[in-house]
Structures are given as C-alpha cells and as structure tokens.
Motif scaffolding. Structure first.
Motif, PDB file in Angstrom:
ATOM      1  N   PRO A  41       0.812  -1.224   0.000  1.00 36.45           N
ATOM      2  CA  PRO A  41       0.000   0.000   0.000  1.00 36.45           C
ATOM      3  C   PRO A  41       0.841   1.267   0.000  1.00 36.45           C
ATOM      4  CG  PRO A  41       0.088  -0.908   2.210  1.00 36.45           C
ATOM      5  CD  PRO A  41       0.807  -1.881   1.320  1.00 36.45           C
ATOM      6  N   VAL A  42       0.358   2.276  -0.696  1.00 34.37           N
ATOM      7  CA  VAL A  42       0.944   3.609  -0.636  1.00 34.37           C
ATOM      8  C   VAL A  42       0.012   4.449   0.232  1.00 34.37           C
ATOM      9  CG1 VAL A  42       1.579   5.673  -1.931  1.00 34.37           C
ATOM     10  CG2 VAL A  42       2.011   3.396  -2.898  1.00 34.37           C
ATOM     11  N   ARG A  43       0.517   4.906   1.361  1.00 34.55           N
ATOM     12  CA  ARG A  43      -0.326   5.590   2.334  1.00 34.55           C
ATOM     13  C   ARG A  43      -0.330   7.097   2.097  1.00 34.55           C
ATOM     14  NH1 ARG A  43      -1.571   2.259   6.737  1.00 34.55           N
ATOM     15  NH2 ARG A  43      -1.877   4.042   8.095  1.00 34.55           N
ATOM     16  N   TRP A  44      -1.456   7.705   2.431  1.00 29.90           N
ATOM     17  CA  TRP A  44      -1.583   9.155   2.298  1.00 29.90           C
ATOM     18  C   TRP A  44      -0.490   9.865   3.096  1.00 29.90           C
ATOM     19  CZ3 TRP A  44      -4.481  11.652  -1.104  1.00 29.90           C
ATOM     20  CH2 TRP A  44      -5.603  11.016  -1.645  1.00 29.90           C
ATOM     21  N   TYR A  45      -0.231   9.372   4.311  1.00 33.08           N
ATOM     22  CA  TYR A  45       0.763  10.020   5.167  1.00 33.08           C
ATOM     23  C   TYR A  45       2.136  10.015   4.506  1.00 33.08           C
ATOM     24  CZ  TYR A  45       3.756  11.060   9.160  1.00 33.08           C
ATOM     25  OH  TYR A  45       4.693  11.612   9.982  1.00 33.08           O
ATOM     26  N   GLY A  46       2.550   8.846   4.021  1.00 29.08           N
ATOM     27  CA  GLY A  46       3.853   8.743   3.386  1.00 29.08           C
ATOM     28  C   GLY A  46       3.950   9.597   2.144  1.00 29.08           C
ATOM     29  N   LEU A  47       2.867   9.630   1.374  1.00 31.03           N
ATOM     30  CA  LEU A  47       2.862  10.432   0.155  1.00 31.03           C
ATOM     31  C   LEU A  47       2.966  11.918   0.478  1.00 31.03           C
ATOM     32  CD1 LEU A  47       2.555  10.167  -2.949  1.00 31.03           C
ATOM     33  CD2 LEU A  47       0.124  10.618  -2.624  1.00 31.03           C
ATOM     34  N   LEU A  48       2.221  12.369   1.480  1.00 27.05           N
ATOM     35  CA  LEU A  48       2.264  13.781   1.858  1.00 27.05           C
ATOM     36  C   LEU A  48       3.602  14.142   2.500  1.00 27.05           C
ATOM     37  CD1 LEU A  48      -1.383  14.066   3.185  1.00 27.05           C
ATOM     38  CD2 LEU A  48      -0.426  15.404   1.296  1.00 27.05           C
TER      39      LEU A  48
END
Length: 373
Positions: A25-32
């Motif tokens: 999974p690509v998480r919103w937190y990591g992406l931001l």
C-alpha cells in the motif's frame, strides 16, 4: 465519510492505493510526507535561482534535510515521549514504519543539519540558510499534519459542541470482522441512541454484507457478546464512539437491495481537528515568511526570519496542544503536556535571537555583506 454543517464523521482509508503485483500500500501520510520534501525542493530551486545561487546546491541541501528531519523526529519521539521503553529496546527505535515522529526533534535535527551544511559549504552562512528554510519547513509541516489527519492520529480533545470531527476509522476496522462476508462499513448521522451530552451525536454504523450472506442467530449472539466486548474494550473505539457500556449493544438486522445489513447505533464524540489547525497556521506562516523574504530581506538583519519563525511557530504550537489529546499516558498528570513543555524553550530561544540580531544588525537577511567579503 459524511459531512454537513455541524460535525464530520471521518473514516478514510489511510492507504491511497495498492501497488499492483507487489500488494504494497501507498499511504496518504507517506505520500504527503515525501511530497512535502519534493515541493519544498522545487521552491528552494526557485529561491536559489532568484538570488543567483547554484541550483545544484539545493540537491545537496535536500539530502541533509531529509536525513535530519527523519532521524531528529524519530529520536525526538523516542527520547521525549517514551525513553524508558526505547532505551531498553533500542531495536524498536529503527521501526519508523510503526509510527512515532516528534516535530520538536525534527526541528532540532534540521538546525544541526544546517550547522554542518554551512561548515562544509561556508558560502552559505547558517542564518542565511535558516532564513529561507523556514518558508519550506512551514509548508512541509502543513503537509505532514494533513497526513496525520488522513491517518486519524493526533486527534483533538472534545469540542463539547455540535461542531467537530468523529474519528471512526478504527471502529470501522473492528466492524469489518470478516472480510469474506462483509462488503463495506459506512457511517451515517442519526440513529436510535439519544444523546444527553453536548458533543455527543447519534450515529449509525451500517455493515453491508456480500450478496448471499444470511444473518442467523449465531450472528446475533456474536454481536451481543464478542463484537460488543470488542467495541467497549478498544480505547481507540471508546474515545470516539460511545456504544453504551452499561447496556446491551443497540443493533438490528434487515435486508436491503437483496442483501443483509446490520445497523449498530452509538453516539459519536466530536473532537477538534487539531491536525488541520496546525496545518492551517503552517500555511499562513509559509506565506508570511515568503513575503518577508521577498520584500524585507535587504533591510532586516540576517536571522530575523528564523528567529521570528521560532517565536510564532512554537507559540502557536503551545496553544494548539490545548486542543490535542495526550499522546502518552504520563501526560495526563502534567499541567502542561510534553508538546507544550518542549515548545516553551524553542519559542524563548526565538525571542533571545531577535534581540541579539537587532542589537548587532550588521548583515542583512540578503547576505550582501557576506557575498562581498
């Protein structure tokens, strides 16, 4: 997720998407978090270009910033919030994927990184660098706090009003007790429970089952015993939705659109969106300090942007902490929580620096005197 003018039921999937084939999974937190550094780097490219500095030096600076932020924030969390556990279990310190970053530690890490960067590249005085970095640090902070909101973490205290956020993500995970049978869980405002407390609102959790699944007496016994116990045992549920600890679980089964549905009734607890408060004032700080750099860097003393940033950011953070739940149990007995305790010396250091810089006032923020020497 449902939003009207009073309160928000917040239960987003923290995963933005799953990488095909890797099942990762690509998480919103990591992406931001990563996006904050990427966007900040582009802004620094522009700032360096405007001041006639080599853009390639921004790439070197970015390495320092990324390493310093991650290491500083992680070590800050471990040492400020739970030193006994991490010092006796040092291997846990490197498990950054399990969460635990402290912005105060990140700030200290960044300052140390710029010190070493300036030592290695003396054409960039430390204060000159910090005066510009505060612009992008504020932006990155806003993006990270938005990531915290998507993660449903760092939740706020109760609003005691009709306004606020009901964090329902963990409750949704508990209600998805069998992926083979359950299609989805949705939350709606309203329900059979009655609220007599300000800040508690009737809500309904609807479990939508896959077609062909029939609910039986076995499911009823499961709801009335195991599921009820789970909803009343997990702190992450109890803090956000009250299902009535002294009464039977309020629920009903029925059929809708030829499939089974279970409704569970509770009272959603509205809380402050403290993460978004912080993200909001970080955006305002970014805009303000960009304006100062653009219009005042030839007249204000070098270090002014950084010193004022320290005063404003950590003073605002001190106030924002009043709207946050405690991160660790030991903070419950403190007059000021750990975030506030750490913010005070950082804000005061900014005040001291402002006084010192204005008393000296020889070099301007632009660094012209340094460049000519």
């Amino acid at each position: 997720m449902e939003f009207l003018l009073n309160f928000l039921i917040w239960s987003p999937d923290p995963n933005m998407f799953v990488i095909p084939g890797l099942n990762h999974p690509v998480r919103w937190y990591g992406l931001l978090f990563a996006g904050g550094f990427i966007v900040s780097q582009q802004i620094m490219f522009w700032l360096f270009k405007q001041e006639g500095r080599p853009e390639k030096d921004v790439e070197k600076l970015t390495v320092y910033m990324v390493v310093a932020t991650v290491l500083g924030a992680r070590l800050g969390h471990c040492l400020f919030y739970n030193p006994g556990f991490y010092l006796t279990n040092p291997i846990e310190i490197i498990k950054i994927w399990e969460g635990g970053l402290a912005s105060h530690g990140g700030a200290i890490g960044i300052i140390l990184a710029i010190y070493f960067f300036s030592k290695k590249y003396p054409q960039y005085p430390m204060l000159w660098m910090l005066d510009r970095l505060v612009i992008v640090v504020a932006l990155t902070g806003a993006m990270i706090r938005t990531g915290n909101f998507f993660n449903s973490e760092m939740e706020g205290t109760m609003t005691q009003s009709e306004m606020g956020v009901v964090y329902a993500r963990f409750t949704e995970e508990v209600l998805k007790y069998d992926d083979r049978k359950i299609d989805e869980v949705v939350f709606e405002k309203g329900g059979d429970m009655v609220s007599n407390e300000a800040g508690k609102h009737p809500i309904t959790a609807k479990i939508l089952y896959n077609r062909g699944v029939e609910l039986t007496d076995t499911d009823r016994r499961f709801f009335e015993n195991q599921l009820r116990n789970a909803l009343l045992s997990y702190e992450e549920v109890v803090q956000h939705i009250d299902f009535g600890k002294d009464q039977p679980l309020a629920y009903k089964f029925y059929t809708e659109d030829n499939r089974s549905v279970a409704e569970i009734y509770g009272l959603g607890i509205s809380r402050h969106a403290a993460q978004l408060y912080e993200a909001g004032y970080c955006i305002l700080l970014m805009l303000f300090f960009f304006w100062v750099w653009k219009n005042k860097r030839f007249t204000l003393p070098m270090g002014f942007n950084f010193a004022l940033f320290m005063v404003l950011l950590w003073s605002l953070r001190f106030v924002d902490e009043f709207f946050k739940m405690s991160q660790e149990d030991f903070e419950e007995d403190l007059i000021l929580n750990m975030g506030q305790t750490l913010s005070i010396p950082l804000a005061l250091s900014g005040v001291v620096m402002l006084i010192i810089f204005f008393q000296k006032g020889k070099k301007t923020m632009s660094g012209d005197e340094f460049n000519k020497s």
